[in-house]
Design an enzyme around this catalytic site. Sequence first.
Site, PDB file in Angstrom:
ATOM      1  N   TYR A 128       0.872  -1.181   0.000  1.00  0.00           N
ATOM      2  CA  TYR A 128       0.000   0.000   0.000  1.00  0.00           C
ATOM      3  C   TYR A 128       0.902   1.222   0.000  1.00  0.00           C
ATOM      4  O   TYR A 128       1.501   1.570   1.015  1.00  0.00           O
ATOM      5  CB  TYR A 128      -0.911  -0.029   1.225  1.00  0.00           C
ATOM      6  CG  TYR A 128      -1.969   1.053   1.260  1.00  0.00           C
ATOM      7  CD1 TYR A 128      -2.172   1.929   0.205  1.00  0.00           C
ATOM      8  CD2 TYR A 128      -2.800   1.187   2.379  1.00  0.00           C
ATOM      9  CE1 TYR A 128      -3.157   2.913   0.248  1.00  0.00           C
ATOM     10  CE2 TYR A 128      -3.788   2.160   2.433  1.00  0.00           C
ATOM     11  CZ  TYR A 128      -3.952   3.022   1.370  1.00  0.00           C
ATOM     12  OH  TYR A 128      -4.924   3.994   1.416  1.00  0.00           O
ATOM     13  N   LYS A 156      -1.214  -1.215  -4.172  1.00  0.00           N
ATOM     14  CA  LYS A 156      -2.312  -0.255  -4.164  1.00  0.00           C
ATOM     15  C   LYS A 156      -1.650   1.108  -4.264  1.00  0.00           C
ATOM     16  O   LYS A 156      -0.965   1.558  -3.345  1.00  0.00           O
ATOM     17  CB  LYS A 156      -3.156  -0.365  -2.898  1.00  0.00           C
ATOM     18  CG  LYS A 156      -4.297   0.660  -2.874  1.00  0.00           C
ATOM     19  CD  LYS A 156      -5.102   0.618  -1.594  1.00  0.00           C
ATOM     20  CE  LYS A 156      -6.145   1.738  -1.603  1.00  0.00           C
ATOM     21  NZ  LYS A 156      -6.925   1.780  -0.345  1.00  0.00           N
TER      22      LYS A 156
END
Length: 275
Positions: A128, A156
């Site tokens: 992330y 992400k």
Amino acid sequence: MSPALYVPLVTPFAADGGVDYGALEALARDVLAQGADGLVALGTTGEPGSLDEEERGRVAELVGRVCRAAGARFVLGVGDGRRGLGEWAVAPDAVLVTVPAFVRPGEAGVVAHFAGVAARSDVPLVVYHVPYRTGQQLTARALRELAAIPGVAGVKYAVGGIDAETVDLLGDRPAGFDVLAGDDVFAPAMLALGATGAVLASAHLDTAAWVRLAATGDRELGHRLAAQAAALFREPNPTVIKAALHAQGRIPTPGVRLPLLPASPQALAGVRLGT
């Protein structure tokens, strides 16, 4: 194959402030029925830092069970990966692991961190990358180094815009490495540039439309969804999304836990609540 859409679920709270697990299950089933490919439990949108250990465990188990029943993918947020690996009632398909926040270890330190987490994890990692929360920028070169680590399946990508590093990464994406758009407002542009999917909190409200955008790339639809996303992020996430879900009758209260405060009426007024 169309890019995959994941919805990072909010955690609904009841009038007494406790987690409403029934509302969470109904919401999870609803967004999957509308076409989402998978769900993320205990991501930032789920307010994991405000949940106690028992609540986090129950949320993870419930969302995992719903995904298994629906044949959908189940991704679990585990913070920066230093804790919470392998302690699951329902094993996820992948874990979402943040770049370590605040310490700003540099790109080499980030790569070493993820190599260590991947070595300890029984399931693939999704990095992330959200530098406006972590304080750590990563270049496309560093992300390619991360992609080369066994067990790192994707990123992400939420850098707050489309910049030269974004174009570089998507123009020469490592084979087998997913780049998932993580900034809702910029997700239509990311998908147009070749992102392999998206993790979008705003898709709680527009799930079927986001699925359609991923499949078709419709420019007009992309503009509409980006505008809706901007309205839903006008105040800290997930406050406006929860207010909108409550206004639709899909969760029992718009409540959040401190340090968040509920969304203002003005923020909710800017959201399109109809289909």
